[in-house]
Design a protein around this motif. Sequence first.
Motif, mmCIF file in Angstrom:
data_model
loop_
_atom_site.group_PDB
_atom_site.id
_atom_site.type_symbol
_atom_site.label_atom_id
_atom_site.label_comp_id
_atom_site.label_asym_id
_atom_site.label_seq_id
_atom_site.Cartn_x
_atom_site.Cartn_y
_atom_site.Cartn_z
ATOM 1 N N ALA A 1 0.809 -1.221 0.000
ATOM 2 C CA ALA A 1 0.000 0.000 0.000
ATOM 3 C C ALA A 1 0.841 1.270 0.000
ATOM 4 O O ALA A 1 0.300 2.360 -0.203
ATOM 5 C CB ALA A 1 -0.935 0.004 1.214
ATOM 6 N N GLY A 2 2.138 1.149 0.250
ATOM 7 C CA GLY A 2 2.989 2.337 0.320
ATOM 8 C C GLY A 2 2.669 3.200 1.522
ATOM 9 O O GLY A 2 2.629 4.423 1.416
ATOM 10 N N GLU A 3 2.453 2.569 2.692
ATOM 11 C CA GLU A 3 2.081 3.293 3.900
ATOM 12 C C GLU A 3 3.011 2.901 5.049
ATOM 13 O O GLU A 3 3.779 1.944 4.967
ATOM 14 C CB GLU A 3 0.627 2.983 4.288
ATOM 15 N N THR A 4 2.902 3.649 6.135
ATOM 16 C CA THR A 4 3.587 3.322 7.382
ATOM 17 C C THR A 4 2.534 2.855 8.378
ATOM 18 O O THR A 4 1.648 3.630 8.752
ATOM 19 C CB THR A 4 4.341 4.548 7.933
ATOM 20 N N LEU A 5 2.633 1.581 8.791
ATOM 21 C CA LEU A 5 1.630 0.982 9.669
ATOM 22 C C LEU A 5 2.271 0.568 10.984
ATOM 23 O O LEU A 5 3.407 0.075 10.993
ATOM 24 C CB LEU A 5 0.988 -0.246 8.995
ATOM 25 N N PRO A 6 1.574 0.734 12.110
ATOM 26 C CA PRO A 6 2.088 0.227 13.388
ATOM 27 C C PRO A 6 2.024 -1.293 13.411
ATOM 28 O O PRO A 6 0.976 -1.893 13.172
ATOM 29 C CB PRO A 6 1.146 0.851 14.419
ATOM 30 N N ASN A 7 3.155 -1.915 13.703
ATOM 31 C CA ASN A 7 3.243 -3.374 13.761
ATOM 32 C C ASN A 7 3.236 -3.791 15.226
ATOM 33 O O ASN A 7 4.260 -3.734 15.906
ATOM 34 C CB ASN A 7 4.521 -3.849 13.061
ATOM 35 N N GLU A 8 2.058 -4.184 15.723
ATOM 36 C CA GLU A 8 1.911 -4.470 17.152
ATOM 37 C C GLU A 8 2.678 -5.718 17.561
ATOM 38 O O GLU A 8 3.221 -5.774 18.677
ATOM 39 C CB GLU A 8 0.425 -4.625 17.488
ATOM 40 N N ALA A 9 2.761 -6.710 16.714
ATOM 41 C CA ALA A 9 3.471 -7.944 17.058
ATOM 42 C C ALA A 9 4.967 -7.699 17.191
ATOM 43 O O ALA A 9 5.624 -8.270 18.064
ATOM 44 C CB ALA A 9 3.195 -9.017 16.013
ATOM 45 N N GLU B 1 6.229 -4.610 17.671
ATOM 46 C CA GLU B 1 6.390 -3.397 18.483
ATOM 47 C C GLU B 1 7.261 -2.348 17.778
ATOM 48 O O GLU B 1 8.194 -1.794 18.349
ATOM 49 C CB GLU B 1 6.968 -3.738 19.857
ATOM 50 N N ARG B 2 6.938 -2.115 16.531
ATOM 51 C CA ARG B 2 7.656 -1.108 15.751
ATOM 52 C C ARG B 2 6.767 -0.684 14.592
ATOM 53 O O ARG B 2 5.673 -1.207 14.413
ATOM 54 C CB ARG B 2 8.988 -1.646 15.224
ATOM 55 N N LEU B 3 7.259 0.256 13.814
ATOM 56 C CA LEU B 3 6.533 0.718 12.638
ATOM 57 C C LEU B 3 7.049 -0.015 11.403
ATOM 58 O O LEU B 3 8.263 -0.180 11.230
ATOM 59 C CB LEU B 3 6.697 2.219 12.444
ATOM 60 N N SER B 4 6.124 -0.454 10.572
ATOM 61 C CA SER B 4 6.478 -0.963 9.249
ATOM 62 C C SER B 4 6.379 0.223 8.296
ATOM 63 O O SER B 4 5.290 0.594 7.853
ATOM 64 C CB SER B 4 5.536 -2.095 8.832
ATOM 65 N N ALA B 5 7.510 0.835 8.026
ATOM 66 C CA ALA B 5 7.544 2.129 7.332
ATOM 67 C C ALA B 5 7.848 1.941 5.856
ATOM 68 O O ALA B 5 8.985 1.624 5.475
ATOM 69 C CB ALA B 5 8.588 3.043 7.976
#
Length: 356
Positions: free
Chosen positions: A27-35, A37-41
């Motif tokens: 998607a070309g986005e920055t999503l919070p990766n809860e598993a 504990e970081r951002l998938s940027a």
Amino acid sequence: MAIYHLHVKNISRGDGRSIVAAAAYRAGETLPNEAEERLSAFGGRRDVVLSEIHLPPGAPAWMAHRATLWNAVEAAEKRKDARLAKEIEFALPVELPKAAWQPVARAMADAYTSQGFVADVAVHDDGTQHNPHVHLLLTTRVVTADGFGPKIRSADGVQFVTEARSLWARVANEALAKAGIAVAIDSRSHAERNLEQTPGQHRGPDRAERRARRERLQQERELMKSTDGERDLPVPDPDGNPIHPHELAQAETRLLDDMHAAAPAGRDLSGDTEDARAAIEAQNAREMSEDEAAAYRLAPEDMLDWLGEPARPLDPADEVVLEHWENHLDWLEIDRQQPAAPSDEELQHEPERDRR
């Protein structure tokens, strides 16, 4: 015959994959990766033409939010080798007009939402239309009003792949025919079509080629960087392309040279310029005696001779105006009578003012 390419694959935790990171990349986005504990940027990608989520009937509204959806998918899977999502990747024929890309991608997504899948669709193109393609991420569990239920087992077999290939061929050929293009794609293999031609192989991404392209773009950006604040910012040409600062400096030099260049000989200037120049030269060459030179130097003092002349009598109308304004300036007289100070009786009858 247009080129056909479709590939079905699993995104599995056993391969060290994260569905949140995969969705963010596509998607070309920055999503919070809860598993993790970081951002998938992956925000800022310029090759994402379309990015949207399609829901099946009865799905809760929160599944339309990409971060919430795929973090919930991660949380729903407990096994360390769990299959997190199914992906269908297919190439858009280069003969297909760009205006038809989004309709065919949405048609493929809707075909799977009608079967109970949540479809996260993304269309990619780098601007050259050399390899436009679609990523279709599908959830693997039954969607309920409360979240996710059991696994959808129909997505596990070979039949799922065969149906996906046939579906894409049908959707693409309908779009090509609607656009008036006399080409088609075929999902069957060369063996099924009784062709002795050697089938082509999808080359896929080339890491060395991508690395070289990134380095080339970085070098171009470095050349366009300003070295002296805003003075060397790129200036666009009439076509909108940036002009290199060195080319701009050369153009400025040529412009200044043209401005300072002498007028060409024989040029016809407007007006009687030659006569005026001759008159000025004659005036500068004129010989003056010492008396004339002294009179010329004393000319400014002669202009003040009017101060010694007697004042002329005033006109009767001027006297009326002057008297009118003098009456308005009586308050300037120093010897005018001052008002008398108030008596004690007057002070007693004056009301007291509030003191604060």
